[in-house]
Design an enzyme around this catalytic site. Structure first.
Site, PDB file in Angstrom:
ATOM      1  CG  HIS A 325      -1.991   1.025   1.281  1.00  0.00           C
ATOM      2  ND1 HIS A 325      -1.729   2.449   1.680  1.00  0.00           N
ATOM      3  CD2 HIS A 325      -3.281   0.983   0.795  1.00  0.00           C
ATOM      4  CE1 HIS A 325      -2.819   3.065   1.458  1.00  0.00           C
ATOM      5  NE2 HIS A 325      -3.755   2.447   0.861  1.00  0.00           N
ATOM      6  CG  ASP A 384      -8.340  -3.336  -3.253  1.00  0.00           C
ATOM      7  OD1 ASP A 384      -9.501  -3.131  -3.317  1.00  0.00           O
ATOM      8  OD2 ASP A 384      -7.394  -2.721  -3.640  1.00  0.00           O
TER       9      ASP A 384
END
Length: 448
Positions: A325, A384
């Site tokens: 991320h 996700d």
């Protein structure tokens, strides 16, 4: 000159016109992607809404990885979610109220807010007719067009007073789930030959319940609805720096209308490097299920993941989708919350073996990625990584994974738009680009 050849010549020119030497970025101090060299974001604004914490500044003045934290109006995400899970109640509306107003509602305020949302969920008949005309598989594009069309039905679309902006926020939060559900049912009817159902939202149901009802009638469980509710909560806001929210703030700074600004945010969220990433993870997971024979073998998993990182397997992108991320380092708090509920849902659906495999992929994916990078900076699974698997277990089609993200993020988008238009000293957002091309002398067309 043939038109096809002209297009080729123009396209071929891009190879040189878009080339900029990497060292020029360093020379001019340009932060590519608005990122600092340590991966942190360039500070471009201040906000009172969301706070994304992936590292903390040490005494040495450098960022140090820490467990991820996400705050909505000063409240930590886990503190908001845990009571909802313990009490087994729906909370997206409560969180929406918090993000829009800056404070948690009492029972009376929450009840009135939910009634207001419910009153605004039905669509104008003209929008429904237009949805039928827009039949197609890309629900995100249809959603953006319907949002733009809402401008024509709004009696005060360009009014930027606080009251009007809040009214528009309520209507968008209420109507996006209806648009997505209807758009998918129309697509399914046109493409798959299924019966067309336009179910009107019911009173006294949460947004999560109403969405599943409009989409699936009564073919969902209470846990399905509560899990979707949690997904909406975790995706409702993520600071002002994520691409789609920043897009909304940039467009809002021009003082364009709400619907144009939100449509721009939807276009940003659609991208596979942003909201569309959950589909990438889901497809990768299916591929790994088919190509790894023993879902409990760490050696077999590691071997395949290393091949992926070396661009030798799957789509040869060199990526393990859902791992890593831009801000979070040790953990993504949203993924932590979703992983917890995904385990419960997997038990209900009889898919515990797949869930355990996904957890092992998370563990080994992080390990293999860090080995491949040869970096001490930790990586983590992001939102996700688990969201696509959850959507599947609830029985939702891939075509609406990213539109559901938009259904949630509309809360944060509108809160940031309202903030952008109401803080003192606002200015149009206008960063600079340094031109590095040498000046040229004009040559008359006869001499070219």
């Amino acid at each position: 000159m043939k038109k096809e050849y002209l297009i080729y010549k123009l396209s071929d020119a891009v190879k040189t016109t878009c080339k900029i030497e990497n060292d020029l970025f360093t020379q001019y101090g340009v932060k590519r992607g608005l990122r600092n060299e340590d991966g942190s974001g360039v500070l471009v604004g201040l906000t009172n809404i969301g706070n994304v914490v992936g590292y903390e500044m040490g005494e040495d003045g450098k960022p140090h990885p820490t467990e991820g934290k996400l705050y909505y109006r000063g409240y930590e995400l886990d503190d908001l979610v845990t009571p909802l899970l313990e009490e087994k109640r729906f909370g997206f509306e409560e969180v929406a109220y918090l993000i829009l107003s800056g404070r948690l509602p009492d029972k009376e305020e929450l009840s009135a807010f939910m009634e207001l949302i419910n009153d605004n969920m039905p669509l104008d008949h003209r929008t429904i007719v237009h949805l039928v005309d827009l039949e197609g598989s890309n629900i995100m594009n249809i959603l953006a067009r319907c949002v733009l069309e809402m401008y024509t039905f709004d009696q005060n679309p360009d009014d930027m007073s606080r009251d009007n902006l809040m009214r528009q926020a309520i209507e968008l939060i209420a109507k996006l789930p209806t648009i997505v559900a209807y758009a998918y049912n129309i697509y399914r009817h046109g493409v798959q030959g299924r019966s067309l159902h336009i179910r009107h939202p019911r009173e006294r149901l949460s947004i999560a319940e109403n969405f599943l009802y409009m989409l699936k009638h009564e073919e969902y469980t209470e846990l399905d609805a509560r899990t979707l509710d949690l997904l909406l909560i975790t995706q409702a806001e993520h600071g002002g720096g994520n691409n789609s929210t920043f897009t909304v703030r940039v467009t809002s700074s021009t003082r364009t209308d709400t619907y144009s600004s939100i449509a721009a945010g939807i276009g940003s969220l659609k991208g596979p490097l942003h909201g569309g990433a959950n589909i990438k993870v889901t497809n990768m997971f299916h591929h790994l299920q088919e190509n790894i024979s023993d879902w409990t073998s760490i050696d077999e998993i590691d071997t395949y993941l290393r091949r992926m990182l070396n661009k030798e397997a799957y789509d040869k992108s060199g990526l393990i989708y859902g791992i890593g991320h831009a801000v979070y380092t040790k953990s993504d708090p949203r993924a932590v919350e979703l992983k917890r509920l995904a385990g419960e849902l997997a038990k209900e659906k009889g898919r515990e073996e797949e869930y355990n495999f996904l957890c092992l992929l998370e563990q080994e994916g992080i390990k293999c990625l860090m080995e491949h990078r040869k970096s001490a900076k930790p990586a983590c699974a992001n939102l996700d990584f688990y969201s696509g698997f959850i959507y599947e277990m609830i029985g939702l089609p891939q075509e609406i994974y990213t539109p559901i993200f938009a259904m949630a993020r509309i809360v944060g988008w509108m809160a940031h738009r309202i903030e952008e238009l109401n803080f003192d000293g606002r200015r149009i957002i206008r960063p600079a680009y340094k031109n590095v091309l040498e000046q040229k002398a004009y040559v008359p067309i006869a001499n070219r």
